[in-house]
Design an enzyme around this catalytic site. Structure first.
Site, PDB file in Angstrom:
ATOM      1  CB  CYS A   1       8.952   5.478  -3.140  1.00  0.00           C
ATOM      2  SG  CYS A   1       8.067   5.747  -4.690  1.00  0.00           S
TER       3      CYS A   1
ATOM      4  CE1 TYR B   1      12.411   5.087 -16.049  1.00  0.00           C
ATOM      5  CE2 TYR B   1      14.267   5.653 -14.634  1.00  0.00           C
ATOM      6  CZ  TYR B   1      13.581   5.795 -15.833  1.00  0.00           C
ATOM      7  OH  TYR B   1      14.071   6.649 -16.791  1.00  0.00           O
ATOM      8  N   GLY B   2      10.020   1.273 -11.099  1.00  0.00           N
ATOM      9  CA  GLY B   2       9.994   0.403  -9.921  1.00  0.00           C
ATOM     10  C   GLY B   2       9.690  -1.054 -10.215  1.00  0.00           C
TER      11      GLY B   2
ATOM     12  CB  CYS C   1      14.398   7.808  -9.666  1.00  0.00           C
ATOM     13  SG  CYS C   1      13.532   6.257  -9.860  1.00  0.00           S
ATOM     14  CG  ASN C   2      13.865   6.440  -3.319  1.00  0.00           C
ATOM     15  OD1 ASN C   2      14.423   6.297  -2.249  1.00  0.00           O
ATOM     16  ND2 ASN C   2      13.151   7.521  -3.606  1.00  0.00           N
TER      17      ASN C   2
ATOM     18  CD  GLU D   1       2.513   9.349 -11.197  1.00  0.00           C
ATOM     19  OE1 GLU D   1       1.958   9.211 -12.286  1.00  0.00           O
ATOM     20  OE2 GLU D   1       3.722   9.625 -11.071  1.00  0.00           O
TER      21      GLU D   1
HETATM   22  N1  DGL Z   1      10.541   7.384  -8.885  1.00  0.00           N
HETATM   23  C1  DGL Z   1      10.334   6.015  -8.465  1.00  0.00           C
HETATM   24  C2  DGL Z   1      11.139   5.764  -7.180  1.00  0.00           C
HETATM   25  O1  DGL Z   1      11.386   6.654  -6.385  1.00  0.00           O
HETATM   26  C3  DGL Z   1       8.871   5.709  -8.235  1.00  0.00           C
HETATM   27  C4  DGL Z   1       8.084   5.631  -9.518  1.00  0.00           C
HETATM   28  C5  DGL Z   1       8.536   4.523 -10.421  1.00  0.00           C
HETATM   29  O2  DGL Z   1       8.372   3.331 -10.114  1.00  0.00           O
HETATM   30  O3  DGL Z   1       9.066   4.851 -11.473  1.00  0.00           O
HETATM   31  O4  DGL Z   1      11.546   4.651  -6.959  1.00  0.00           O
END
Ligand code: DGL
Length: 277
Positions: free
Chosen positions: A194, A50-51, A81-82, A160
């Site tokens: 994150c 998502y980032g 998720c941040n 990961e």
């Molecule tokens: N879960 C996302 C976050 O904490 C990190 C991985 C992503 O980019 O999806 O922002």
């Protein structure tokens, strides 16, 4: 949800969603602080990351994940998720019939509380840094704080891959911290903004001491969010009084990741269920 303090509601599960596996670090912290709560987790592994995506796309994905979890009768939603917390929290709070917690506000509050007068750095995805959600939340509490964001897009794939102590990871972390140092000067506190960064805590801490010439305080938004969840569930009378069912883990793609998932979760995952998103 008509009566938020009914026994039925207290016994309902907590929903947690993330773009993938990283949110399991938040589940780990929640399980430690709330052992009686059943957690239903949804990781959107099919559409990660998502980032790097636009705010509009992330909001759409977040609403879809929330919908799936609502169908499991959750009493409370934690956005692990941040990136989704940074982009989608107001929309989720507006549209959902249950309380919603993101990780940005608790992380920002903790950082604002513990930091002295020095600069604060926020490490996060491109989306988190572009949103300026952390600086905004911190400056609402302490307007005088100087907060600098540093996007670290390579750290998600490295975590990961399990390269937690690999020389390449050390080099990449050193590179990002040097970029932060060039814009901010010495920082006193670093926010791990994150889901994946708690796994890289040791490398980040070591490299920060080298780049900034002394120990830097690390603030983990996953830990802060778990503490905030305890406080909010308790104040709303929503804490479970007994453990009714085991946690459930659902993913939009279930290939090749049990080992990685367990690294984030810190315990065996059990069965990974498929969820359509
Ligand atoms: N879960 C996302 C976050 O904490 C990190 C991985 C992503 O980019 O999806 O922002």
């Amino acid at each position: 949800m008509s009566d938020p303090t009914s026994t039925r509601d207290r016994a309902a599960p907590i929903g947690v969603f993330d773009s993938g596996l990283g949110g399991l670090t938040v589940v780990r912290a929640l399980s430690r602080d709330l052992p009686l709560e059943q957690i239903v987790y949804l990781g959107d592994t099919a559409r990660l990351p998502y980032g790097t995506k636009s705010a509009a796309t992330v909001v759409r994905y977040a609403l879809q994940s929330a919908d799936v979890l609502l169908r499991h009768g959750i009493k409370y939603l934690v956005v692990a998720c941040n990136t989704a917390s940074a982009h989608a929290l107001p929309t989720l709070r507006e549209r959902l019939p249950i309380p919603v917690l993101g990780v940005v506000e608790p992380g920002a509050r903790l950082a604002a509380e513990v930091t002295g007068t020095g600069q604060v750095g926020v490490l996060g995805t491109l989306g988190v840094v572009a949103s300026a959600a952390y600086p905004r939340a911190m400056q609402q509490i302490r307007p005088e704080l100087a907060v600098f964001g540093q996007a670290c897009p390579l750290l998600v794939p490295l975590a990961e891959e399990g390269w937690l102590h690999h020389p390449v990871t050390r080099q990449v972390v050193a590179h990002y911290l040097a970029e932060l140092q060039a814009q901010a000067g010495p920082v006193e506190t670093l926010v791990l903004g994150c889901t994946h960064y708690p796994l890289l805590r040791q490398v980040i801490s070591e490299q920060a001491a080298i780049v900034f010439g002394g120990a830097v305080r690390l603030v983990d938004s996953a830990e802060a969010a778990a503490a905030a969840a305890v406080a909010e569930l308790s104040s709303r009378g929503l804490l479970a009084v007994e453990r009714r069912a085991p946690d459930r883990f659902m993913f939009s793609d279930v290939s090749r990741f049990t080992l990685v998932a367990e690294r984030f979760l810190g315990r065996p995952l059990g069965t990974a269920e498929h969820a359509d998103l």
